[in-house]
Design a protein around this motif. Structure first.
Motif, mmCIF file in Angstrom:
data_model
loop_
_atom_site.group_PDB
_atom_site.id
_atom_site.type_symbol
_atom_site.label_atom_id
_atom_site.label_comp_id
_atom_site.label_asym_id
_atom_site.label_seq_id
_atom_site.Cartn_x
_atom_site.Cartn_y
_atom_site.Cartn_z
ATOM 1 N N ARG A 1 -49.233 -14.412 54.101
ATOM 2 C CA ARG A 1 -48.423 -14.992 55.191
ATOM 3 C C ARG A 1 -48.527 -16.516 55.201
ATOM 4 N NH1 ARG A 1 -49.781 -12.252 60.813
ATOM 5 N NH2 ARG A 1 -48.143 -13.636 61.544
ATOM 6 N N GLU A 2 -49.759 -16.993 55.004
ATOM 7 C CA GLU A 2 -49.968 -18.450 55.034
ATOM 8 C C GLU A 2 -49.273 -19.131 53.866
ATOM 9 O OE1 GLU A 2 -54.466 -18.698 55.806
ATOM 10 O OE2 GLU A 2 -53.644 -20.578 56.558
ATOM 11 N N ILE B 1 -56.698 -19.343 42.407
ATOM 12 C CA ILE B 1 -56.806 -19.406 43.876
ATOM 13 C C ILE B 1 -57.601 -18.197 44.389
ATOM 14 C CG2 ILE B 1 -55.477 -19.334 46.042
ATOM 15 C CD1 ILE B 1 -53.236 -20.814 44.362
ATOM 16 N N GLU C 1 -52.096 -27.445 45.409
ATOM 17 C CA GLU C 1 -52.079 -27.277 46.879
ATOM 18 C C GLU C 1 -52.820 -26.028 47.335
ATOM 19 O OE1 GLU C 1 -47.954 -27.584 47.908
ATOM 20 O OE2 GLU C 1 -47.855 -29.678 47.303
ATOM 21 N N GLY C 2 -52.807 -24.992 46.484
ATOM 22 C CA GLY C 2 -53.466 -23.734 46.840
ATOM 23 C C GLY C 2 -54.964 -23.864 46.991
ATOM 24 N N ASP D 1 -39.017 -29.379 52.006
ATOM 25 C CA ASP D 1 -39.280 -30.824 51.942
ATOM 26 C C ASP D 1 -38.905 -31.432 50.598
ATOM 27 O OD1 ASP D 1 -40.171 -30.851 54.458
ATOM 28 O OD2 ASP D 1 -42.288 -31.218 54.007
ATOM 29 N N TYR E 1 -50.136 -26.813 55.078
ATOM 30 C CA TYR E 1 -49.211 -27.726 54.390
ATOM 31 C C TYR E 1 -49.334 -29.147 54.965
ATOM 32 C CZ TYR E 1 -44.877 -29.533 52.379
ATOM 33 O OH TYR E 1 -43.957 -30.283 51.697
ATOM 34 N N ASP F 1 -45.472 -19.263 54.172
ATOM 35 C CA ASP F 1 -45.094 -20.339 55.091
ATOM 36 C C ASP F 1 -45.191 -21.701 54.394
ATOM 37 O OD1 ASP F 1 -44.579 -21.569 57.657
ATOM 38 O OD2 ASP F 1 -46.710 -22.092 57.679
ATOM 39 N N HIS F 2 -46.293 -21.873 53.647
ATOM 40 C CA HIS F 2 -46.517 -23.133 52.929
ATOM 41 C C HIS F 2 -45.398 -23.390 51.913
ATOM 42 C CE1 HIS F 2 -49.157 -26.143 50.840
ATOM 43 N NE2 HIS F 2 -48.292 -25.870 49.884
ATOM 44 N N ARG G 1 -46.838 -26.619 41.960
ATOM 45 C CA ARG G 1 -47.773 -27.492 42.699
ATOM 46 C C ARG G 1 -48.852 -26.672 43.403
ATOM 47 N NH1 ARG G 1 -43.285 -30.266 44.505
ATOM 48 N NH2 ARG G 1 -43.486 -29.286 46.548
ATOM 49 N N PHE G 2 -48.517 -25.435 43.784
ATOM 50 C CA PHE G 2 -49.485 -24.615 44.530
ATOM 51 C C PHE G 2 -50.628 -24.165 43.628
ATOM 52 C CE2 PHE G 2 -51.166 -21.277 47.189
ATOM 53 C CZ PHE G 2 -51.060 -21.857 48.439
ATOM 54 N N LEU H 1 -42.381 -22.154 51.753
ATOM 55 C CA LEU H 1 -41.074 -22.404 52.374
ATOM 56 C C LEU H 1 -41.001 -23.833 52.911
ATOM 57 C CD1 LEU H 1 -40.391 -19.000 54.180
ATOM 58 C CD2 LEU H 1 -39.426 -19.828 52.041
ATOM 59 N N ASP H 2 -42.107 -24.321 53.468
ATOM 60 C CA ASP H 2 -42.168 -25.720 53.914
ATOM 61 C C ASP H 2 -41.976 -26.670 52.740
ATOM 62 O OD1 ASP H 2 -42.441 -25.683 56.616
ATOM 63 O OD2 ASP H 2 -44.639 -25.741 56.634
ATOM 64 N N ALA H 3 -42.715 -26.378 51.657
ATOM 65 C CA ALA H 3 -42.679 -27.254 50.483
ATOM 66 C C ALA H 3 -41.275 -27.276 49.871
ATOM 67 C CB ALA H 3 -43.699 -26.769 49.456
ATOM 68 N N ARG I 1 -53.416 -11.891 55.060
ATOM 69 C CA ARG I 1 -53.410 -13.169 55.777
ATOM 70 C C ARG I 1 -52.984 -14.310 54.853
ATOM 71 N NH1 ARG I 1 -58.466 -16.309 58.796
ATOM 72 N NH2 ARG I 1 -57.613 -18.361 58.406
ATOM 73 N N VAL I 2 -53.551 -14.328 53.653
ATOM 74 C CA VAL I 2 -53.239 -15.402 52.700
ATOM 75 C C VAL I 2 -51.756 -15.360 52.328
ATOM 76 C CG1 VAL I 2 -53.695 -16.258 50.361
ATOM 77 C CG2 VAL I 2 -55.588 -15.560 51.818
ATOM 78 N N TYR J 1 -56.501 -23.843 50.782
ATOM 79 C CA TYR J 1 -56.626 -22.674 51.664
ATOM 80 C C TYR J 1 -57.997 -21.984 51.599
ATOM 81 C CZ TYR J 1 -51.843 -23.370 52.980
ATOM 82 O OH TYR J 1 -50.711 -23.920 53.501
ATOM 83 N N ARG K 1 -40.951 -19.441 62.299
ATOM 84 C CA ARG K 1 -41.924 -18.731 61.459
ATOM 85 C C ARG K 1 -43.310 -18.804 62.090
ATOM 86 N NH1 ARG K 1 -39.940 -21.769 56.996
ATOM 87 N NH2 ARG K 1 -41.909 -22.850 56.891
#
Lengths: 238, 116
Positions: A30-31, A63, B44-45, A42, B26, A34-35, A56-57, A37-39, A27-28, B48, B71
């Motif tokens: 996939r999330e 994590i 950012e992580g 942008d 996000y 997505d995050h 940045r993540f 790819l968005d970042a 699950r993580v 979650y 997506r």
């Protein structure tokens, strides 16, 4: 948009760090994909964009560590719930089989090294201990609140949850083993008939439930060990 | 410094980030950044695990939805308990900031009076 090699490598590492909980890790992943790819989409000024988004993540190990307190408590709750259901199922199966033995007049052989006296006592008291400890454990596990970090006090609580689960499972499995032996003794002196299939299937179901408990406890211990290894280098730095 | 201070209030911050409606992780981070004027800039992580924990605690709901890009994305929203928890935390925070504001106001008042 497909993730770059750098993003895929990062996601692989995060998945590895979360290997203590495969369902969560899927699950993580996939999330986070997505995050990221968005970042990357942008991100205006940074180059390469994927490296900046990953930076940045944050550190995947750090994590993964933040997921550990919830994951361990969820596992403890799952084991606690399964134990309560197992106790209820075994009680129904035992009572049903007992009633059937009475109906069919299948007695235990009287001259079998006293096992016909000791066996039922082990069976009964083992089950009662499992029932009492299981209910207490379930209440204790259910009343725990998830912590944001895996601090010493919280770890003690999780260890106690595991201890209560083992303390419930041991007499319960002992009771199932004794019950299976006693049923075998009854079968040995009972007349051959199709009616024997019912208690036989009932014993097999009990053994199946006991096996499920062992599998769940093994998973809980494995998860605990994987989480401990995740924190090993952090604890060594202290 | 803001980052360290924020760590102790992450749950409240994330709940506040979802106060305007459902959002994916996000977007929650973007909202927190926007509302704090860029002052809160955690990895950012970090968000979650908090989202997952709040969901397990019954304060958030989540579901997979198809985004504009096609997506699949996990969208979070506040539950009734989540809204109540956010309101409670807002009230506590308001009392706290009033008290600290009063205290700091008195200190600064005292220090600007030389000779006393």
């Amino acid at each position: 948009m497909q993730p770059s090699v750098l993003v895929t490598r990062y996601l692989d590492q995060l998945t590895r760090e979360l290997s203590f909980d495969p369902e969560l890790s899927r699950r993580v992943r996939r999330e986070v994909e997505d995050h990221l790819l968005d970042a990357i989409g942008d991100d205006g000024g940074h180059d390469p964009k994927d490296a900046a988004a990953i930076a940045r993540f944050g550190d995947p190990k750090e994590i993964a560590r933040q997921y550990a307190p919830l994951s361990l408590l969820q596992q403890a709750r799952r084991v606690g719930g399964i134990l309560i259901l197992a106790i209820a199922a075994i009680l129904v199966l035992m009572k049903g089989r007992g009633a059937l033995y009475e109906l069919l007049q299948w007695r235990l052989p009287a001259d079998w090294l006293g096992i016909s006296i000791i066996g039922p006592a082990i069976d009964r008291y083992g089950f009662m201990v499992a029932l009492v400890v299981g209910i207490l454990g379930w209440v204790y596990i259910g009343s725990r609140r998830v912590s944001a970090t895996l601090h010493g006090g919280y770890e003690l609580q999780l260890n106690f949850c595991l201890l209560l689960s083992v303390a419930t499972a041991s007499p319960l499995i002992g009771s199932v083993i004794t019950d299976s032996i006693l049923s075998g003794l009854r079968f040995s002196v009972a007349p051959t008939s199709a009616a024997a299939l019912i208690p036989l299937m009932s014993v097999m179901m009990e053994v199946g439930v006991a096996s499920l408990i062992i599998v769940q406890l093994r998973k809980a211990v494995q998860r605990k060990a994987l989480v401990s290894s995740l924190f090993a280098d952090k604890n060594a730095d202290r | 410094m803001e980052g360290e201070m924020l760590k102790g209030h992450l749950d409240m911050t994330v709940l506040a980030g979802l106060a305007d409606g459902p959002a994916h992780g996000y977007a929650v981070i973007q909202e927190i950044r926007r509302r704090s004027g860029g002052a809160f800039d955690l990895p950012e992580g970090t968000i979650y695990p908090v989202l997952h924990r709040l969901e397990q605690g019954g304060l958030l709901n989540s579901r997979w939805t198809a985004g504009e890009s096609g997506r699949q994305r996990r969208v979070y929203s506040l539950t009734r308990s989540g809204r109540r928890a956010l309101a409670d935390q807002r009230a506590v925070w308001q009392r706290f900031t009033d008290a600290i504001g009063g205290l700091l106001g008195k200190i600064s008042h005292a220090t600007v009076r030389p000779g006393h």
